[in-house]
Design an enzyme around this catalytic site. Structure first.
Site, PDB file in Angstrom:
ATOM      1  N   GLU A 167       0.982  -1.092  -0.192  1.00 59.42           N
ATOM      2  CA  GLU A 167      -0.425  -0.218   0.163  1.00 59.42           C
ATOM      3  C   GLU A 167       0.225   1.374   0.407  1.00 59.42           C
ATOM      4  O   GLU A 167       0.422   1.945   0.053  1.00 59.42           O
ATOM      5  CB  GLU A 167      -1.042   0.286   1.225  1.00 59.42           C
ATOM      6  CG  GLU A 167      -1.937  -1.127   0.911  1.00 59.42           C
ATOM      7  CD  GLU A 167      -2.790  -1.692   2.387  1.00 59.42           C
ATOM      8  OE1 GLU A 167      -2.771  -0.874   3.511  1.00 59.42           O
ATOM      9  OE2 GLU A 167      -3.253  -1.962   2.547  1.00 59.42           O
ATOM     10  N   ASP A 193      12.496  -3.460 -10.823  1.00 61.95           N
ATOM     11  CA  ASP A 193      14.034  -3.279 -10.036  1.00 61.95           C
ATOM     12  C   ASP A 193      13.686  -2.302  -8.992  1.00 61.95           C
ATOM     13  O   ASP A 193      14.919  -2.476  -8.087  1.00 61.95           O
ATOM     14  CB  ASP A 193      14.816  -2.074 -10.646  1.00 61.95           C
ATOM     15  CG  ASP A 193      15.206  -2.737 -12.647  1.00 61.95           C
ATOM     16  OD1 ASP A 193      15.359  -4.335 -12.420  1.00 61.95           O
ATOM     17  OD2 ASP A 193      15.720  -2.396 -13.697  1.00 61.95           O
ATOM     18  N   THR A 237      11.329  -0.659 -15.978  1.00 60.54           N
ATOM     19  CA  THR A 237      13.164  -1.387 -16.668  1.00 60.54           C
ATOM     20  C   THR A 237      13.417  -2.835 -16.742  1.00 60.54           C
ATOM     21  O   THR A 237      14.178  -3.007 -17.835  1.00 60.54           O
ATOM     22  CB  THR A 237      14.217  -0.836 -16.462  1.00 60.54           C
ATOM     23  OG1 THR A 237      14.154   0.243 -16.129  1.00 60.54           O
ATOM     24  CG2 THR A 237      15.774  -0.830 -16.690  1.00 60.54           C
ATOM     25  N   ARG A 306       8.816   7.412 -19.969  1.00 56.53           N
ATOM     26  CA  ARG A 306       9.291   8.457 -18.895  1.00 56.53           C
ATOM     27  C   ARG A 306      11.212   8.154 -18.892  1.00 56.53           C
ATOM     28  O   ARG A 306      11.388   9.616 -19.477  1.00 56.53           O
ATOM     29  CB  ARG A 306       8.867   8.882 -17.378  1.00 56.53           C
ATOM     30  CG  ARG A 306      10.094   7.632 -16.795  1.00 56.53           C
ATOM     31  CD  ARG A 306       9.153   7.642 -14.828  1.00 56.53           C
ATOM     32  NE  ARG A 306       9.206   6.241 -14.407  1.00 56.53           N
ATOM     33  CZ  ARG A 306       9.116   5.286 -14.358  1.00 56.53           C
ATOM     34  NH1 ARG A 306       8.583   5.191 -14.675  1.00 56.53           N
ATOM     35  NH2 ARG A 306       9.879   4.284 -13.404  1.00 56.53           N
ATOM     36  N   ASP A 536      20.287   2.312  -8.921  1.00 57.21           N
ATOM     37  CA  ASP A 536      19.186   1.037  -9.711  1.00 57.21           C
ATOM     38  C   ASP A 536      17.785   1.576  -9.205  1.00 57.21           C
ATOM     39  O   ASP A 536      17.167   1.752  -9.026  1.00 57.21           O
ATOM     40  CB  ASP A 536      19.262  -0.276  -8.374  1.00 57.21           C
ATOM     41  CG  ASP A 536      20.606  -0.655  -8.457  1.00 57.21           C
ATOM     42  OD1 ASP A 536      21.121  -0.091  -9.269  1.00 57.21           O
ATOM     43  OD2 ASP A 536      20.245  -1.209  -7.935  1.00 57.21           O
TER      44      ASP A 536
HETATM   45  N1  LIG Z   1       1.417   0.365  -3.201  1.00 57.38           N
HETATM   46  C1  LIG Z   1       2.883   1.639  -4.311  1.00 57.38           C
HETATM   47  N2  LIG Z   1       2.854   2.523  -3.698  1.00 57.38           N
HETATM   48  C2  LIG Z   1       3.551   3.314  -4.118  1.00 57.38           C
HETATM   49  N3  LIG Z   1       4.943   2.673  -4.562  1.00 57.38           N
HETATM   50  C3  LIG Z   1       5.023   1.776  -4.271  1.00 57.38           C
HETATM   51  C4  LIG Z   1       4.072   1.104  -3.169  1.00 57.38           C
HETATM   52  N4  LIG Z   1       4.637  -0.495  -3.265  1.00 57.38           N
HETATM   53  C5  LIG Z   1       6.323   0.327  -4.374  1.00 57.38           C
HETATM   54  N5  LIG Z   1       6.231   1.143  -4.362  1.00 57.38           N
HETATM   55  C6  LIG Z   1       7.596   1.566  -4.990  1.00 57.38           C
HETATM   56  O1  LIG Z   1       7.439   2.045  -6.493  1.00 57.38           O
HETATM   57  C7  LIG Z   1       8.268   2.338  -7.322  1.00 57.38           C
HETATM   58  C8  LIG Z   1       8.827   1.826  -8.437  1.00 57.38           C
HETATM   59  O2  LIG Z   1       8.093   0.053  -8.385  1.00 57.38           O
HETATM   60  P1  LIG Z   1       8.641  -0.880  -9.658  1.00 57.38           P
HETATM   61  O3  LIG Z   1      10.164  -0.849  -8.918  1.00 57.38           O
HETATM   62  O4  LIG Z   1       8.316  -2.026  -9.392  1.00 57.38           O
HETATM   63  O5  LIG Z   1       8.531  -0.213 -10.556  1.00 57.38           O
HETATM   64  P2  LIG Z   1       8.774   0.467 -11.576  1.00 57.38           P
HETATM   65  O6  LIG Z   1       9.683   1.712 -11.100  1.00 57.38           O
HETATM   66  O7  LIG Z   1       7.760   1.067 -12.921  1.00 57.38           O
HETATM   67  O8  LIG Z   1       9.931  -0.351 -12.280  1.00 57.38           O
HETATM   68  P3  LIG Z   1      11.336  -0.053 -12.540  1.00 57.38           P
HETATM   69  O9  LIG Z   1      11.654   0.232 -11.471  1.00 57.38           O
HETATM   70  O10 LIG Z   1      11.453  -1.878 -12.921  1.00 57.38           O
HETATM   71  O11 LIG Z   1      11.557   1.115 -13.541  1.00 57.38           O
HETATM   72  C9  LIG Z   1       9.943   1.096  -5.798  1.00 57.38           C
HETATM   73  O12 LIG Z   1      11.020   1.863  -5.387  1.00 57.38           O
HETATM   74  C10 LIG Z   1       8.555   0.808  -4.799  1.00 57.38           C
HETATM   75  O13 LIG Z   1       9.263   1.447  -3.415  1.00 57.38           O
HETATM   76  C1  LIG Z   2      20.546   7.024 -28.989  1.00 57.77           C
HETATM   77  C2  LIG Z   2      20.151   5.581 -28.653  1.00 57.77           C
HETATM   78  C3  LIG Z   2      19.838   5.809 -26.990  1.00 57.77           C
HETATM   79  C4  LIG Z   2      19.861   4.730 -25.968  1.00 57.77           C
HETATM   80  C5  LIG Z   2      20.669   4.236 -24.722  1.00 57.77           C
HETATM   81  C6  LIG Z   2      20.252   3.354 -24.002  1.00 57.77           C
HETATM   82  C7  LIG Z   2      21.283   3.390 -22.994  1.00 57.77           C
HETATM   83  C8  LIG Z   2      20.294   2.085 -22.646  1.00 57.77           C
HETATM   84  C9  LIG Z   2      21.283   1.810 -20.480  1.00 57.77           C
HETATM   85  C10 LIG Z   2      20.809   0.792 -20.161  1.00 57.77           C
HETATM   86  C11 LIG Z   2      21.257   0.697 -18.599  1.00 57.77           C
HETATM   87  C12 LIG Z   2      19.847   0.317 -17.985  1.00 57.77           C
HETATM   88  C13 LIG Z   2      20.935  -0.240 -16.507  1.00 57.77           C
HETATM   89  C14 LIG Z   2      19.267   0.101 -14.953  1.00 57.77           C
HETATM   90  C15 LIG Z   2      18.917   0.718 -14.897  1.00 57.77           C
HETATM   91  C16 LIG Z   2      18.471  -0.259 -13.161  1.00 57.77           C
HETATM   92  O1  LIG Z   2      18.509  -0.045 -12.438  1.00 57.77           O
HETATM   93  C17 LIG Z   2      17.426   1.220 -12.901  1.00 57.77           C
HETATM   94  C18 LIG Z   2      16.181   1.347 -11.828  1.00 57.77           C
HETATM   95  O2  LIG Z   2      15.301   0.607 -13.239  1.00 57.77           O
HETATM   96  N1  LIG Z   2      16.642   2.046 -14.314  1.00 57.77           N
HETATM   97  C19 LIG Z   2      16.992   3.738 -14.807  1.00 57.77           C
HETATM   98  O3  LIG Z   2      17.764   4.133 -14.062  1.00 57.77           O
HETATM   99  C20 LIG Z   2      16.901   3.260 -16.164  1.00 57.77           C
HETATM  100  C21 LIG Z   2      18.225   4.306 -16.861  1.00 57.77           C
HETATM  101  C22 LIG Z   2      17.660   5.207 -18.225  1.00 57.77           C
HETATM  102  C23 LIG Z   2      18.297   5.286 -19.221  1.00 57.77           C
HETATM  103  C24 LIG Z   2      17.884   5.852 -20.319  1.00 57.77           C
END
Ligand SMILES: Nc1ncnc2c1ncn2[C@@H]1O[C@H](COP(=O)(O)OP(=O)(O)OP(=O)(O)O)[C@@H](O)[C@H]1O
Ligand SMILES: CCCCCCCCCCCCC/C=C/[C@@H](O)[C@H](CO)NC(=O)CCCCC
Ligand SMILES: [Ca+2]
Length: 585
Positions: A167, A193, A237, A306, A536
């Site tokens: 939540e 992540d 991601t 985004r 991360d």
């Molecule tokens: N119920 C919740 N309401 C709001 N935020 C939450 C909830 N549960 C978890 N979170 C937070 O949401 C953040 C993002 O979640 P999550 O990593 O699952 O998705 P994402 O950001 O879309 O994906 P990625 O991290 O792969 O880019 C996490 O850092 C987590 O701490």
């Molecule tokens: C002209 C083409 C350009 C393309 C550039 C591609 C570069 C891609 C490298 C991607 C590396 C991802 C590493 C992972 C990071 C995750 O821990 C983190 C949380 O989900 N993601 C970001 O921070 C999101 C970071 C997003 C970075 C773009």
């Protein structure tokens, strides 16, 4: 050996109206169609460890569970591989075969032997799991993904799960830090992540608490976590899932959890002075990746898009940052980030690290202090202006970058790869970024360096700590290309280097900093002199940090990327590539 003899079973069985010879022997269960003249046709062989479940009767689980309870039949569910679309890993699907036996006694013998064999050959199968679902991650489909695709598989495998739909942010982390975890074999996160990171922090923190170790002490040898982590991808991601499984697919990940696969993972601790800031596994990035994250946080409503939007905006803002990077190199005889090898399932470099870290495979008792016991190598220091400074404990491959930030990095070798991208002209930096999307070597550029390391320190050149913004004459830094080239040459000679360029800074209030748009490098006369760290996907509140890699601190229900799928240098799979490009493996 005795056990293998004991578990051998061979008999004639029927599948529909076809006769088969079924054999359970040692590590494998196989069945071969036998024709009317008693000749063998095609054999299907399944490692016993990959049998998902054995049920009496004729059972189906999709679209919903149905059981035809007969005396002489049994159904075996197993892992079946199929090639994936654009990813290079293999998709796992649930295979099913229904056998008919001549008698009930034989049927019971088969089900009993198969169940005993799969327990023996995959001892880490979970019985009870704690599952956290982030209902808001990625495309907000976490709940649906879990209930429609994963829960039926867990039920089939006899796994009981305690499910918590979160939540609030950090609820999963806090639960793991404080609540009773007795009886659980593993923790599963349904999300991206960020959700994985919560589980990582909760489990590492809890393990250190119970071992009486201080996480704030950067020299302490952290205790490896006893509970396994499973990731059901449902984020934006999903880098950790992609880099450890090879595909982003909830069913594949659920099957890895069910059969109790085990993949150790290196973790980087990040300290400021004597306080732990965070742990990282995929990307600790200053400069470009920090700015992209800071920018993307303002546009969360865009969902996964985004990052594309913010990436473009930050690229156009054309920034570089001054910094001092110090690193402790790893043993160059063991591996190199430029050796063009890949860490695949059963990786020998990682296996050697397991033997070194846990000599008698008593995993949780003999973890030695890797950091302080290392005498090889001395700290190296470089200073200059960087487009980005990145540290990753693994390849960090993800759908955007199928081979990742560092394609030859290892998941569990106790080291990280430090990537230094020196300031360069915008097209050079674009080339570097673009190479992440193909198999072209992003390190084969004159302004890029990569080092395999055990620890990294980052600090600002003196005077920079207080300085938040600097004046520019429109172009970043106010220096021309020729001059910048000269600075690069100077600052990249020798190990202890000094920045030729000194900025004249001007203090801003915090409100001013918050209100200043990121694009100010293009449209106004001030650019920030400091970036932020992307850890991360979280922004760190400190700039000056100390990072240390802790070898194999956690274990995932995964097995690394399976060899088998051929990858073209377009990043596409064998049969999907229409471009006639060269196969790399
Ligand atoms: N119920 C919740 N309401 C709001 N935020 C939450 C909830 N549960 C978890 N979170 C937070 O949401 C953040 C993002 O979640 P999550 O990593 O699952 O998705 P994402 O950001 O879309 O994906 P990625 O991290 O792969 O880019 C996490 O850092 C987590 O701490
Ligand atoms: C002209 C083409 C350009 C393309 C550039 C591609 C570069 C891609 C490298 C991607 C590396 C991802 C590493 C992972 C990071 C995750 O821990 C983190 C949380 O989900 N993601 C970001 O921070 C999101 C970071 C997003 C970075 C773009
Ligand atoms: Ca590593």
């Amino acid at each position: 050996m005795e056990m293998e003899t004991e578990l051998r079973l061979e008999s004639s069985l029927w599948v529909g109206n076809k006769r088969y010879r079924a054999v359970l022997s040692g590590w494998h269960f196989n069945w071969t169609e036998v024709d009317k003249k008693n000749r063998d046709k095609k054999t299907i062989s399944v490692p016993v460890a990959e049998v998902v479940g054995v049920e009496e009767g004729r059972v189906e689980i999709l679209p919903r569970k149905s059981v035809e309870d007969t005396d002489k039949d049994f159904t075996v569910f197993y892992v079946k591989r199929s090639s994936s679309g654009s990813s290079y890993g293999l998709l796992w699907r649930l295979g099913r075969i229904q056998f008919s036996c001549p008698s009930r006694v034989l049927r019971d013998q088969w089900t009993k032997h198969l169940r005993t064999a799969l327990k023996t050959h995959s001892p880490l199968r979970p019985n009870r799991l704690l599952v956290f679902i982030n209902p808001f991650g990625g495309k907000k489909k976490g709940r649906k993904i879990y209930h429609s695709l994963v829960a039926p598989l867990f039920e089939l495998a006899g796994i009981s799960s305690h499910v918590i739909v979160t939540e609030r942010a950090n609820q999963a982390r806090d639960h793991l830090l404080k609540k009773d975890l007795k009886g659980f074999d593993g923790v599963v996160c349904v999300g991206g992540d960020g959700m994985f990171s919560e589980i990582l922090h909760g489990l590492i923190g809890r393990t250190q608490q119970e071992a009486g170790l201080s996480e704030n002490d950067p020299t302490v040898a952290l205790q490896p976590c006893p509970l396994h982590i499973g990731i059901i991808p449902a984020g934006s991601t999903d880098c950790v899932c992609y880099a450890t499984v090879g595909v982003i697919d909830p069913v594949t990940s659920a099957l890895h959890i069910i059969i109790g696969d085990s993949q150790p993972l290196d973790v980087c601790s990040v300290h400021q002075a004597s306080a732990l800031m965070r742990y990282s596994v995929s990307l600790l990035g200053y400069g470009f990746y920090g700015d992209v994250l800071a920018e993307s946080e303002k546009h969360r409503w865009m969902g996964p898009l985004r990052y594309d939007y913010s990436g473009t905006m930050v690229y156009l803002s054309n920034r570089s940052y001054a910094g001092i990077v110090q690193y402790l190199p790893a043993d160059p005889l063991l591996s190199s980030p430029r050796d063009r090898t890949r860490c695949l399932s059963g990786c020998s470099v990682c296996s050697r690290t397991t033997e070194r870290l846990f000599p008698h495979s008593s995993v949780y008792s003999s973890h030695f202090n890797q950091f302080s016991s290392d005498s090889e190598g001395e700290w190296v220091s470089v200073e200059g202006r960087f487009r980005c400074v990145s540290l990753t404990c693994m390849s960090s491959s993800c759908p955007k970058s199928p081979l990742g930030l560092s394609p030859s990095a290892h998941l569990a070798d106790g080291t990280g790869d430090l990537i230094l991208v020196w300031d360069t002209h915008p097209l050079g930096f674009l080339k570097f970024l673009y190479r992440h999307t193909s198999t072209q070597d992003q390190f084969d550029l004159p302004f890029v360096e990569v080092h395999r390391v055990k620890a990294v320190r980052f600090s600002l050149p003196s005077g920079k700590e207080e300085e938040a913004y600097k004046e520019t004459g429109g172009l970043r830094g106010g220096i021309d290309e020729e001059e910048r080239g000269y600075i690069e040459t100077v600052s990249r000679n020798g190990s202890q280097q000094h920045l030729a360029e000194r900025d004249t800074g001007q203090e801003m209030t915090n409100e001013q900093k918050m209100a200043t748009p990121f694009l100010c490098g293009l449209c106004c006369s001030k650019v920030p002199a400091k970036s932020v760290w992307n850890c991360d996907g979280e922004i760190l509140s400190s700039t000056e940090i100390l990072c240390r890699i802790h070898g194999q601190l956690v274990r995932l229900y995964a097995r690394g990327i399976e060899e088998g799928a051929a990858v073209h240098n377009c990043g596409k799979e064998n049969d999907k590539c229409q471009m006639g490009c060269t196969l790399i493996k």
